[in-house]
Structures are given as C-alpha cells and as structure tokens.
Write an enzyme that holds these catalytic residues in place. Structure first.
Site, PDB file in Angstrom:
ATOM      1  N   ALA A 160       0.839  -1.197   0.000  1.00  0.00           N
ATOM      2  CA  ALA A 160       0.000   0.000   0.000  1.00  0.00           C
ATOM      3  C   ALA A 160       0.876   1.250   0.000  1.00  0.00           C
ATOM      4  O   ALA A 160       2.034   1.209   0.424  1.00  0.00           O
ATOM      5  CB  ALA A 160      -0.893  -0.008   1.230  1.00  0.00           C
ATOM      6  N   GLY A 172       0.757  -5.063   1.250  1.00  0.00           N
ATOM      7  CA  GLY A 172      -0.300  -5.205   0.255  1.00  0.00           C
ATOM      8  C   GLY A 172       0.204  -5.851  -1.029  1.00  0.00           C
ATOM      9  O   GLY A 172      -0.574  -6.452  -1.781  1.00  0.00           O
ATOM     10  N   GLU A 232      -0.050  -9.397  -0.389  1.00  0.00           N
ATOM     11  CA  GLU A 232      -1.484  -9.721  -0.370  1.00  0.00           C
ATOM     12  C   GLU A 232      -2.040  -9.814  -1.794  1.00  0.00           C
ATOM     13  O   GLU A 232      -2.896 -10.651  -2.084  1.00  0.00           O
ATOM     14  CB  GLU A 232      -2.241  -8.668   0.453  1.00  0.00           C
ATOM     15  CG  GLU A 232      -1.852  -8.744   1.929  1.00  0.00           C
ATOM     16  CD  GLU A 232      -2.487  -7.641   2.757  1.00  0.00           C
ATOM     17  OE1 GLU A 232      -2.096  -6.477   2.564  1.00  0.00           O
ATOM     18  OE2 GLU A 232      -3.368  -7.942   3.572  1.00  0.00           O
ATOM     19  N   GLU A 250       3.695  -4.848   7.944  1.00  0.00           N
ATOM     20  CA  GLU A 250       2.771  -3.806   8.423  1.00  0.00           C
ATOM     21  C   GLU A 250       2.947  -3.476   9.894  1.00  0.00           C
ATOM     22  O   GLU A 250       2.762  -2.335  10.321  1.00  0.00           O
ATOM     23  CB  GLU A 250       1.319  -4.236   8.183  1.00  0.00           C
ATOM     24  CG  GLU A 250       0.862  -4.145   6.742  1.00  0.00           C
ATOM     25  CD  GLU A 250       1.149  -5.389   5.927  1.00  0.00           C
ATOM     26  OE1 GLU A 250       1.998  -6.213   6.357  1.00  0.00           O
ATOM     27  OE2 GLU A 250       0.551  -5.544   4.858  1.00  0.00           O
TER      28      GLU A 250
HETATM   29  N1  CAA Z   1       4.449   3.527   0.165  1.00  0.00           N
HETATM   30  C1  CAA Z   1       4.881   4.739  -0.221  1.00  0.00           C
HETATM   31  N2  CAA Z   1       6.173   5.019  -0.464  1.00  0.00           N
HETATM   32  C2  CAA Z   1       7.059   4.013  -0.323  1.00  0.00           C
HETATM   33  C3  CAA Z   1       6.678   2.728   0.072  1.00  0.00           C
HETATM   34  C4  CAA Z   1       5.301   2.485   0.312  1.00  0.00           C
HETATM   35  N3  CAA Z   1       4.840   1.291   0.652  1.00  0.00           N
HETATM   36  N4  CAA Z   1       7.773   1.964   0.147  1.00  0.00           N
HETATM   37  C5  CAA Z   1       8.809   2.737  -0.206  1.00  0.00           C
HETATM   38  N5  CAA Z   1       8.378   3.980  -0.488  1.00  0.00           N
HETATM   39  C6  CAA Z   1       9.167   5.111  -0.973  1.00  0.00           C
HETATM   40  C7  CAA Z   1      10.091   5.660   0.092  1.00  0.00           C
HETATM   41  O1  CAA Z   1       9.436   6.614   0.881  1.00  0.00           O
HETATM   42  C8  CAA Z   1      11.188   6.271  -0.753  1.00  0.00           C
HETATM   43  O2  CAA Z   1      10.716   7.502  -1.214  1.00  0.00           O
HETATM   44  P1  CAA Z   1      11.728   8.733  -1.363  1.00  0.00           P
HETATM   45  O3  CAA Z   1      12.775   8.278  -2.330  1.00  0.00           O
HETATM   46  O4  CAA Z   1      10.861   9.828  -1.847  1.00  0.00           O
HETATM   47  O5  CAA Z   1      12.280   8.963   0.014  1.00  0.00           O
HETATM   48  C9  CAA Z   1      11.268   5.338  -1.956  1.00  0.00           C
HETATM   49  O6  CAA Z   1      10.035   4.624  -1.978  1.00  0.00           O
HETATM   50  C10 CAA Z   1      12.391   4.323  -1.867  1.00  0.00           C
HETATM   51  O7  CAA Z   1      12.317   3.676  -0.590  1.00  0.00           O
HETATM   52  P2  CAA Z   1      13.621   3.433   0.300  1.00  0.00           P
HETATM   53  O8  CAA Z   1      14.428   4.678   0.346  1.00  0.00           O
HETATM   54  O9  CAA Z   1      13.165   2.847   1.566  1.00  0.00           O
HETATM   55  O10 CAA Z   1      14.389   2.375  -0.605  1.00  0.00           O
HETATM   56  P3  CAA Z   1      15.031   0.990  -0.215  1.00  0.00           P
HETATM   57  O11 CAA Z   1      15.455   0.388  -1.490  1.00  0.00           O
HETATM   58  O12 CAA Z   1      16.019   1.177   0.873  1.00  0.00           O
HETATM   59  O13 CAA Z   1      13.855   0.107   0.418  1.00  0.00           O
HETATM   60  C11 CAA Z   1      11.700  -0.966   0.553  1.00  0.00           C
HETATM   61  C12 CAA Z   1      12.745  -0.276  -0.362  1.00  0.00           C
HETATM   62  C13 CAA Z   1      12.254  -2.288   1.057  1.00  0.00           C
HETATM   63  C14 CAA Z   1      10.480  -1.188  -0.286  1.00  0.00           C
HETATM   64  C15 CAA Z   1      11.379  -0.050   1.754  1.00  0.00           C
HETATM   65  O14 CAA Z   1      11.059   1.234   1.264  1.00  0.00           O
HETATM   66  C16 CAA Z   1      10.209  -0.515   2.582  1.00  0.00           C
HETATM   67  O15 CAA Z   1      10.385  -1.326   3.449  1.00  0.00           O
HETATM   68  N6  CAA Z   1       9.026   0.036   2.304  1.00  0.00           N
HETATM   69  C17 CAA Z   1       7.850  -0.211   3.125  1.00  0.00           C
HETATM   70  C18 CAA Z   1       7.207  -1.513   2.793  1.00  0.00           C
HETATM   71  C19 CAA Z   1       5.988  -1.686   3.641  1.00  0.00           C
HETATM   72  O16 CAA Z   1       5.977  -1.473   4.825  1.00  0.00           O
HETATM   73  N7  CAA Z   1       4.901  -2.109   2.988  1.00  0.00           N
HETATM   74  C20 CAA Z   1       3.652  -2.307   3.667  1.00  0.00           C
HETATM   75  C21 CAA Z   1       2.802  -1.107   3.454  1.00  0.00           C
HETATM   76  S1  CAA Z   1       1.369  -1.210   4.462  1.00  0.00           S
HETATM   77  C22 CAA Z   1       0.306  -2.184   3.602  1.00  0.00           C
HETATM   78  O17 CAA Z   1       0.597  -2.660   2.557  1.00  0.00           O
HETATM   79  C23 CAA Z   1      -1.015  -2.343   4.289  1.00  0.00           C
HETATM   80  C24 CAA Z   1      -1.930  -3.231   3.628  1.00  0.00           C
HETATM   81  O18 CAA Z   1      -2.148  -4.304   4.090  1.00  0.00           O
HETATM   82  C25 CAA Z   1      -2.730  -2.808   2.481  1.00  0.00           C
END
Ligand code: CAA
Length: 704
Positions: free
Chosen positions: A63, A104, A107, A127
């Site tokens: 998400a 997500g 998922e 999450e």
């Molecule tokens: N939503 C929005 N922005 C996101 C994102 C997300 N899920 N994941 C990463 N980004 C953005 C970051 O903010 C960053 O943006 P900026 O460059 O503008 O700062 C960019 O993507 C790159 O991210 P990182 O700097 O963290 O890059 P990385 O290569 O070190 O890591 C990653 C990549 C492993 C995907 C890490 O960003 C991460 O862990 N992201 C979160 C993943 C997460 O928690 N997903 C679950 C979301 S909640 C959900 O999905 C609920 C549900 O059930 C529906």
C-alpha cells in the site's frame, strides 16, 4: 492504457506490468489502473491466463504509506475489494515476484491463484512496523495457504523471508533462477497450468489453519509475548486477526480484518510509526546538497583505538565487507581488542546469526597495526580514543601528517568541539564527527557532526557510508553533546532533581517506562556509568555554576564510588542483573536536600514527573532546531528512537510533543517556571521557538 500499467497480450496470455516507480506502491491511481487492466484481461476471450508482475522487475512494496490516515487509503477501488475480485477470476492468475513483495504487495500475490518468485525475492508482511496489520486479506489468506503458525510468525516479526523459505512454506509455487528469467518462467508456468487444465485457483492447503496446533496456542502465544509488546496495539490486533482466520469463514474473517485494520490505522501509534518511516527517509536529504553530488570513494577504513568503542565501530565495516585497519598504541591492547571482536562474533555464531565461515571472513577484513604509517592509504579514518581534547587533537595532528589527501578524518567524540579538533589540521574541510552509540556494533544511531568547515562531499559521503553499514545517520551541528546528549542533559537533570525533591528513582523511572521507553533515565545512568556522567559534567562546570543543586545527587553518588551497574550500586542496588531499590539513596537525597535547603515533598505525582522530564527534553529539542543544530524535528525523533530507546510507536519526543499539543507543553513549562521557585526560574524557560509556534497557532514543530 494508463501509464501506471504496462498491459500486453501475448497469444492466450495477458501480462499486467505494474509501472509506478520507485516501488509500485499501490496508491489509488495504481489500484484503479490495476483493476482496469484485470477487467480488460478478464473480458478478453483470447486471454486464458494472466500474469501480474513488476514492469521493471520489482513486484510491489504494498500500500502507499503516504495515503494512510487520509480518505485516499480506502478510496475506490480499495485494495481489499480488488483482491476479492481477483480471487473470483475464472482464469489462472500468476504473480511473478521480482525483488520484493511486501505488505499489500504480498497480499496481491496471495489473491492470485499461483506465485512464482525469482531466487533473490523477499516476501513479507511488515505492516506491524507501521503499527498496522495486513489489511487486504493477508491475515486470512496467508494462514489458509501456509498454516496459522508460520503466518503469524511472518506478521508478528514483520521480517521478510527469502524465496527458498517461501517455497518451502508453500507461499511460492516455484522459483525462477534469476530476475532476468522471471517473466519467461512465469510464461512457461502459465502454459503448463493451461495445458494441465489446472483450476484458476487451487484448493486451500490449510482449510483449517490451526489444525494440529494445541488448543491453547493463541492464549499461550499472547501470554508469552505480551510483556515484550508493552502497550503496542498492532501485535495484539495481528493476533486477533489470525485467530479470526482460524474461527471464521473467509468472508467473515475478511470483514473482521477490515475492522481491526481501521482500528490500527486510526491509532496514534500507527501515525507515530508512519512518521518514523518517512523521517528515516527524509534524514538523508541535506538542504543545499544535491543528490547527484559526486561522492568520495570509501574502500578502506581505519579505526584508531581498539577499545570497546573502536572495536564495535570496526565491526560495522567488516560486517559490510569493507577492510578495516585497527590501530592501537600497544600490542597487548590491540590483541585484547581483536580478541574481543572475535568473541562478539562467536556469540553471533552461537546464536545462529553468523556461520563460522562468515566469522573468519570478517576477521580477515580486520588488520591490526601499531603504526600510523599503515593508515596512509585509508579513505576514512575514525578516531575513537579517550574523550579528552588534547589527546584527540594530537591524534588529528598525526593524521594530518600521514593520511593521503582527500581522506576523510572523523572523530567519534560524544561531546567535544569538532571544529576545535579540525582546526589543528591543514584540512578542516575533510574533518567530521561520527558519533557512534555504545555498543557501536548494535546501536543503529549515527550522529554525523558537521563542522564549520566540513566539505559538502565529506558530509554526503559519510551519510552514505553510514547507511551502507546499516546505521541511521542523522546530521547534527556542533554544540556540547550534539543532538542526543545535549537533550539528555535537561531531561536527566530533572530526574535527578525529582529524587532530591522526594521521588524515588523507581518512581521516576516507572513513569518513563510506562511510556514504553526501554529504560528509565536513572537506570540508564547506572548502565552508562554515574562516573562517566560525572566526568562529562566536570568538563563543563562553568555552564551551571549558578545552580548548587545541579546534578548534585549524581556528584554525591560519584563521591561514594556508586558508579552504577559496574560497581553494583548507583541509583539502585544490583545483584547480577537484578535491580533493587536502595534506601540509602533516599537517605543521601534527604541529607543533600537539607544541606541545600531544597524542600522535600511527598506529593510529587506521576504527572509532574512526566511533565518535568519530558517537557524539558522537548524544550531542548525545539531549541536545537531553532539554533540549526538539528535540520528538522523528525531528525531529533530519530536520534531519540535509535540512540536512547524512545519508543517508535510514540514517535520520538518531537512527534510526542505534537500529539500532546504544543500549547500544553508550553503551558506546562510556564507552570513549573512559576511553581518551582529558583529552580523553575533558572531552568524552565520556554524555548523562544516554542513560544513563537504556539503564538502562531502551529501544531507541528518547524522552524519559523
Ligand atoms: N508507500 C509509499 N512510499 C514508499 C513505500 C510504500 N509502501 N515503500 C517505499 N516507499 C518510498 C520511500 O518513501 C522512498 O521515497 P523517497 O525516495 O521519496 O524517500 C522510496 O520509496 C524508496 O524507498 P527506500 O528509500 O526505503 O528504498 P530501499 O530500497 O532502501 O527500500 C523498501 C525499499 C524495502 C520497499 C522499503 O522502502 C520498505 O520497506 N518500504 C515499506 C514496505 C511496507 O511497509 N509495505 C507495507 C505497506 S502497508 C500495507 O501494505 C497495508 C496493507 O495491508 C494494504
């Protein structure tokens, strides 16, 4: 077709490529495009199977986190409904997972009937790290696919698993050799499924997800984990959702998950953790420094001092595969330092976190030396010698002589003036502070202290290398104690003073741990060393000469040799790891209070302890922002979360102040200024920026 999706039909196969860089976050526009593409493929009579993949390889990070807490997070088409729709497909859907499928994103893959992943893919439901639970069917579909216990593990740990483990668990149906061959393997998989008339969606492997588990599985899981969860909501909600997957039919389970998810999303804890997520990413951006500024290359590192700190620092680089030269004055100390490093690695081997081979590889990256000449080719030198200006300056004079031009010279001082250290060299532009926290191989915070003359590329390079070694680097300007220790000073001062006025150490610490801090500040003082605190204070006496009660209890304990845990006595008594209250500390407080004429009160409430300690911490943070020592409020939060055990789900002291209300904080500070006599008058002066923010009606902490 919408540019967020690359949609192609190849014969009887539709390929839906998610194309929203950088991570295919499933925000509303991408959700709409995905649903649109799916309906199109579904309606096309030529299409018999559908592959969903990341157009540039990476599947999806889930998400869009920036939507949470706003209307956008469930704006139509919402993810849970799209995924229900996908599960009703009459054509086999195959998720082709490159790089990552998180939250997500996983998922989405679970809503597909089949999943193939490249060998290096990582799959997870993180999450919980955002104070959430999977909210698009994950809590119900994953237990049905792999069983309740491993599913719960994935959700509670938040840790991604690798592709081979996913295959083993049945989360992946097969592996592709590499990212490059993933799509071809997915095509071949689709062809096989069609050739064998495979169902669009195979039967659930664990129709009874808790089958085989003891009847009290969930109750005992809760009982054994709750102490660790403290007041965190998300783990409890995850558990409730997975429990529901074992009790309820899918449709009802999904509805229950939806309710629990909303509760999590609306919580202050999740708002705090989302703030922390973006704070970590923001910290790397430094105003005035372009992201494409050429950096210096760091291939070889040297660390001066093989004590606990130097050894811990060196380990970070060896862990990241970077060769380190460790310098000591005497062979004995060097041998001791290297032996300690080996011992630390051996503990990791025993815990199964490292293999013997990895241990040896890391030790090979560490070279000891007794001579500065061996530092000549280092790209980065970090000094971790005794915390005394003259000694550090002497080291830097020598480094100036021996190091190659362009080498970055860093000091690990925790409080000394980096500019005064830089000034003894002919290259102050190459000098910077790298303040590691003890134990340096464990603690994630790295304060990167920018001197007056520090060159932009030196700052940017050290920020980058900090990330590379797994730290959270935060920029600080030069001042006594930098961001963290400078804020610790007034916070800990109030804790000391409250004991002088009549609280017990356990009462003070109890208020702080009730907020879920890892440790109360007085226990932390005992751990860090009452003597260490004393010595730092002793170097700065002039700053508080006007207050005879200033940290007086700390001084008294020091005089009595009560240095804290290491001597078995400090603010508490220690027997092994057990901590006990000590009536003698109360007697000392009574005596000193009488000598100084400080009135002792029996009516100090927990609220007073909270407000005096926390508001002083917050006030100092706001002052640091105003002075430009911290670049932004969220950087201060990162310092306290990663260096001082402030709970992420409270969001750090600045975020916490915003949740309390800046006007409440200001009113509290003014109240104690007026109520605490000369102590209040002296120390409870609101930071001018706090006053300006409240006067301007601001609710967020920012520089105005
Ligand atoms: N939503 C929005 N922005 C996101 C994102 C997300 N899920 N994941 C990463 N980004 C953005 C970051 O903010 C960053 O943006 P900026 O460059 O503008 O700062 C960019 O993507 C790159 O991210 P990182 O700097 O963290 O890059 P990385 O290569 O070190 O890591 C990653 C990549 C492993 C995907 C890490 O960003 C991460 O862990 N992201 C979160 C993943 C997460 O928690 N997903 C679950 C979301 S909640 C959900 O999905 C609920 C549900 O059930 C529906």
């Amino acid at each position: 077709m919408n540019s967020l999706i690359n949609y192609r039909v190849e014969g009887n196969l539709a390929l839906i490529g998610l194309a929203r860089p950088p991570v295919n976050a499933l925000g509303q526009p991408l959700r709409a495009a995905l649903l649109d593409a799916y309906e199109r493929a579904s309606a096309n009579a030529d299409v018999q199977a559908i592959v969903i993949h990341g157009d540039s390889g990476l599947f999806t990070a889930g998400a869009d986190i920036s939507e949470f807490g706003s209307e956008a997070s469930f704006a139509a088409p919402d993810l849970p409904s799209i995924l229900v729709r996908l599960t009703q497909s009459s054509k086999p859907l195959i998720a082709a997972i490159g790089s990552i499928a998180l939250g997500g994103g996983l998922e989405l893959a679970l809503a597909c009937g089949y999943r193939i992943g490249e060998a290096k893919a990582r799959l997870g439901l993180p999450e919980i790290n955002l104070g959430l639970l999977p909210g698009a069917g994950g809590t119900q579909r994953l237990p049905r696919l792999i069983g309740a216990e491993p599913a719960l593990d994935m959700m509670i740990s938040g840790q991604p698993i690798n592709a081979s483990r996913a295959l083993q668990l049945g989360l992946l149906d097969r592996l592709a050799d590499s990212a490059e061959t993933l799509l071809d393997s997915a095509r071949a998989f689709a062809a096989e499924l069609l050739a064998s008339n495979a169902p669009a969606r195979p039967a659930e492997r664990f129709a009874q997800p808790a089958a085989g588990l003891p009847a009290d599985f969930f109750a005992s899981f809760r009982a054994s984990n709750e102490p660790r969860w403290k007041s965190r909501l998300a783990p409890r909600l995850v558990l409730a959702a997975v429990e529901a997957s074992c009790r309820l039919p899918l449709e009802q389970g999904l509805a229950r998950e939806g309710e629990l998810f909303r509760q999590a999303e609306d919580s202050a804890q999740s708002a705090a953790l989302r703030h922390v997520f973006f704070a970590e990413r923001e910290a790397g951006r430094i105003p005035g420094i372009d992201a494409d500024l050429p950096l210096r290359s760091i291939e070889k590192v040297a660390v001066i001092g093989a004590g606990t700190m130097g050894g811990g620092i060196a380990m970070n680089f060896a862990n990241a595969g970077i060769p380190v030269t460790l310098l000591e004055q005497k062979a004995e100390a060097l041998d001791r330092g290297l032996a300690q490093i080996r011992k630390n690695y051996e503990i990791s081997v025993k815990r199964g976190k490292l293999t013997e081979a990895q241990l040896e590889q890391r030790m090979e990256l560490l070279q000891g030396t007794l001579g500065y000449a061996d530092l000549a080719d280092a790209d980065l030198v970090i000094e971790a010698v005794f915390e005394k200006m003259e000694i550090k300056q002497q080291v830097f004079r020598t480094l100036d002589e021996v190091c190659k031009p362009g080498a970055i010279l860093a000091t690990n001082t925790s409080s000394l003036d980096v500019d005064a250290i830089a000034a003894v060299t002919r290259r102050p532009q190459d000098v910077i502070g790298l303040h590691f926290f003890s134990p340096a191989n464990v603690m994630r915070l790295l304060e990167v202290v920018r001197g007056k003359a520090t060159a932009p590329d030196v700052l940017a390079t050290t920020m980058k290398i900090g990330k590379r070694i797994g730290k959270i680097p935060v920029v600080s300007g030069v001042c006594f104690g930098f961001i963290g220790n400078r804020m610790l000073e007034p916070y800990n001062r109030e804790a000391h003073r409250l004991v002088l006025e009549g609280s017990t150490p356990a009462q003070v610490d109890g208020v702080l741990t009730a907020l879920d801090l890892n440790m109360g500040v007085l226990s932390m003082t005992d751990l860090a060393g009452v003597d260490v605190n004393f010595l730092v204070r002793d170097g700065n006496r002039a700053a508080f000469a006007n207050d005879p009660s200033y940290y007086i209890l700390g001084d008294e304990l020091y005089k009595l040799g009560r240095y804290g845990q290491k001597t078995g006595r400090g603010f508490y008594l220690y027997e092994g790891r057990d901590r006990k209250d000590d009536p003698e500390v109360v007697e000392i407080a009574e005596r000193v209070a009488a000598e100084l004429g400080v009135a002792r009160r029996a009516d100090i409430t927990n609220q007073e302890i909270h407000d005096r300690c926390l508001f002083m911490l917050i006030n100092e943070g706001i002052q640091l922002l105003d002075e430009g020592i911290a670049l932004r409020a969220s950087d201060i939060d990162l310092v306290w979360i990663n260096g001082y055990g402030f709970p992420g789900h409270v969001g750090g002291p600045m975020h916490y102040a915003e949740t309390l209300g800046l006007d409440t904080v200001l009113a509290g500070i003014r109240r104690y200024r007026d109520e605490l006599g000369s102590h209040g008058e002296m120390w409870f002066q609101p930071a001018p920026l706090l006053e300006r923010l409240v006067a301007a009606g601001k609710t967020r902490i920012e520089k105005i």
